[in-house]
Structure formats: structure tokens, C-alpha cells
Design a protein around this motif. Structure first.
Motif, mmCIF file in Angstrom:
data_model
loop_
_atom_site.group_PDB
_atom_site.id
_atom_site.type_symbol
_atom_site.label_atom_id
_atom_site.label_comp_id
_atom_site.label_asym_id
_atom_site.label_seq_id
_atom_site.Cartn_x
_atom_site.Cartn_y
_atom_site.Cartn_z
ATOM 1 N N VAL A 155 68.715 16.307 13.747
ATOM 2 C CA VAL A 155 69.880 16.289 14.012
ATOM 3 C C VAL A 155 70.401 17.718 14.338
ATOM 4 C CG1 VAL A 155 72.376 15.876 13.082
ATOM 5 C CG2 VAL A 155 70.549 14.186 12.629
ATOM 6 N N VAL A 156 71.366 18.060 15.439
ATOM 7 C CA VAL A 156 72.024 19.053 15.681
ATOM 8 C C VAL A 156 73.476 19.235 15.763
ATOM 9 C CG1 VAL A 156 71.407 19.146 17.882
ATOM 10 C CG2 VAL A 156 71.746 21.441 16.740
ATOM 11 N N ALA A 157 74.099 19.780 15.188
ATOM 12 C CA ALA A 157 75.678 19.890 15.417
ATOM 13 C C ALA A 157 76.021 21.092 16.576
ATOM 14 C CB ALA A 157 76.449 19.869 14.101
ATOM 15 N N VAL A 192 69.558 14.589 6.393
ATOM 16 C CA VAL A 192 70.792 14.241 6.322
ATOM 17 C C VAL A 192 71.233 13.102 5.362
ATOM 18 C CG1 VAL A 192 72.734 13.853 7.797
ATOM 19 C CG2 VAL A 192 71.086 16.000 8.461
ATOM 20 N N LEU A 193 70.230 12.038 5.832
ATOM 21 C CA LEU A 193 70.537 10.753 5.293
ATOM 22 C C LEU A 193 70.383 10.749 3.878
ATOM 23 C CD1 LEU A 193 68.696 8.396 7.727
ATOM 24 C CD2 LEU A 193 71.244 8.678 7.487
ATOM 25 N N TYR A 194 69.393 11.387 3.294
ATOM 26 C CA TYR A 194 69.099 11.702 1.697
ATOM 27 C C TYR A 194 69.417 12.632 0.998
ATOM 28 C CZ TYR A 194 66.700 7.099 3.368
ATOM 29 O OH TYR A 194 66.471 5.940 3.790
ATOM 30 N N ASN A 201 88.562 21.536 17.627
ATOM 31 C CA ASN A 201 88.304 21.168 16.226
ATOM 32 C C ASN A 201 87.410 20.226 15.904
ATOM 33 O OD1 ASN A 201 89.728 23.731 15.216
ATOM 34 N ND2 ASN A 201 91.564 22.343 15.252
ATOM 35 N N LYS A 202 86.390 19.945 16.913
ATOM 36 C CA LYS A 202 85.390 18.808 16.621
ATOM 37 C C LYS A 202 84.224 19.034 16.735
ATOM 38 C CE LYS A 202 88.481 15.188 16.875
ATOM 39 N NZ LYS A 202 88.912 14.309 16.166
ATOM 40 N N LEU A 203 83.103 18.408 16.070
ATOM 41 C CA LEU A 203 81.849 18.727 16.312
ATOM 42 C C LEU A 203 81.243 17.648 16.971
ATOM 43 C CD1 LEU A 203 80.826 20.345 12.972
ATOM 44 C CD2 LEU A 203 80.619 21.433 15.009
ATOM 45 N N ASP A 204 80.247 17.889 17.835
ATOM 46 C CA ASP A 204 79.557 16.803 18.313
ATOM 47 C C ASP A 204 78.003 16.879 17.939
ATOM 48 O OD1 ASP A 204 81.187 16.329 20.454
ATOM 49 O OD2 ASP A 204 80.537 17.855 21.816
ATOM 50 N N TYR A 205 77.500 15.773 17.406
ATOM 51 C CA TYR A 205 76.370 15.575 16.994
ATOM 52 C C TYR A 205 75.152 14.850 17.525
ATOM 53 C CZ TYR A 205 78.445 16.814 12.384
ATOM 54 O OH TYR A 205 79.221 17.425 11.421
ATOM 55 N N TYR A 206 74.165 15.433 17.958
ATOM 56 C CA TYR A 206 73.227 15.014 18.742
ATOM 57 C C TYR A 206 71.831 15.066 18.046
ATOM 58 C CZ TYR A 206 75.983 16.820 22.499
ATOM 59 O OH TYR A 206 76.880 17.442 23.322
ATOM 60 N N PHE A 216 75.195 23.451 7.949
ATOM 61 C CA PHE A 216 73.923 22.696 7.699
ATOM 62 C C PHE A 216 73.176 22.166 8.878
ATOM 63 C CE2 PHE A 216 72.337 18.546 6.059
ATOM 64 C CZ PHE A 216 71.537 19.066 5.192
ATOM 65 N N CYS A 217 74.136 21.758 10.142
ATOM 66 C CA CYS A 217 73.386 21.275 10.983
ATOM 67 C C CYS A 217 73.337 21.915 12.346
ATOM 68 C CB CYS A 217 74.042 20.015 11.379
ATOM 69 S SG CYS A 217 73.914 18.609 10.204
ATOM 70 N N LYS A 218 73.615 23.332 12.098
ATOM 71 C CA LYS A 218 73.789 24.042 13.580
ATOM 72 C C LYS A 218 72.331 24.639 14.144
ATOM 73 C CE LYS A 218 74.116 28.854 11.173
ATOM 74 N NZ LYS A 218 75.094 30.030 11.463
ATOM 75 N N SER A 219 71.246 24.412 13.305
ATOM 76 C CA SER A 219 70.184 24.449 13.873
ATOM 77 C C SER A 219 69.257 23.112 13.558
ATOM 78 C CB SER A 219 69.239 25.467 13.128
ATOM 79 O OG SER A 219 69.151 25.127 11.620
ATOM 80 N N PRO A 220 68.284 22.477 14.152
ATOM 81 C CA PRO A 220 67.971 21.297 14.014
ATOM 82 C C PRO A 220 67.417 21.159 12.497
ATOM 83 C CG PRO A 220 67.135 22.223 16.023
ATOM 84 C CD PRO A 220 67.946 23.251 15.461
ATOM 85 N N ILE A 221 67.773 19.981 11.961
ATOM 86 C CA ILE A 221 67.223 19.408 10.661
ATOM 87 C C ILE A 221 66.972 18.062 10.747
ATOM 88 C CG2 ILE A 221 69.936 18.801 10.135
ATOM 89 C CD1 ILE A 221 69.218 19.944 7.302
#
Length: 107
Positions: free
Chosen positions: A12-14, A60-62, A22-27, A50-55
């Protein structure tokens, strides 16, 4: 809403949205397919950090923390995982779907 485990090669990356303020796109970064758009949510600094670099998606789920925006993101991912699996055709990456609760036959 069942819990889902995904193979450890989906990330996941944001990114800050260029379309909305003022929005974030999640990919989701899917092996062999690249970036796939998941959803857009309000900008929260802790979620972006937390998500700006691929995680890993499972991270994220847990995730468990006292950070409220991260827990809201986790809840949103859990709520939309069945949609994302169907829409993005992630059936090959699903390890297991969670067991249904004991009341699933009553419904």
C-alpha cells in the motif's frame, strides 16, 4: 465483513491527491500489474507518514496502535477488502478468508 489475509507481496502506498485538496489517494502495488487505485480519504499526517513509502498490506490490516487516524484507516481497509478483492481481482493473492461468526446461519 470477514477478515482476510493477503500474501506478503501486495503493498500500500499513499500519495497526496492532485485532484482534490486535503485528500490522500491510496494505491495497491500488485506484482506484475503495478499501481492500482484503491480509494481516496481525508489527509491525515500520521497516515501519510505511515504509508508514504510502500508498506505491506497485511501490516496495515493488522496494525495495532494508539494512533486514531491509523486505526480508522485500518477499519476502512477491513471494510473495503471484499470490494477490493473483487474489483481488482486479487483472488490469487488471498491466503484465507476469516471464519464466519457463529450467527451466520441465523441470518
Amino acid at each position: 465483513m470477514n477478515k482476510v489475509s493477503i500474501k506478503n507481496n501486495v503493498y500500500v502506498v499513499a500519495k497526496v491527491s492532485s485532484k482534490y485538496k486535503n485528500k490522500l489517494d491510496y494505491y495497491l502495488i500488485i506484482p506484475g500489474r503495478g499501481y492500482e487505485y484503491a480509494f481516496t480519504k481525508n489527509y491525515r499526517k500520521s497516515c501519510y507518514i505511515f504509508c508514504k513509502s510502500p508498506i505491506l498490506l497485511n501490516k496495515v490490516l493488522y496494525n495495532r496502535s494508539h494512533n486514531i487516524p491509523l486505526m480508522v484507516l485500518k477499519k476502512y481497509f477491513h471494510h473495503n477488502m471484499s470490494y477490493l478483492i473483487d474489483c481488482l481481482e486479487l483472488d490469487d493473492f488471498v491466503l484465507k478468508r476469516g471464519a464466519k461468526n457463529k450467527y451466520h446461519k441465523a441470518a
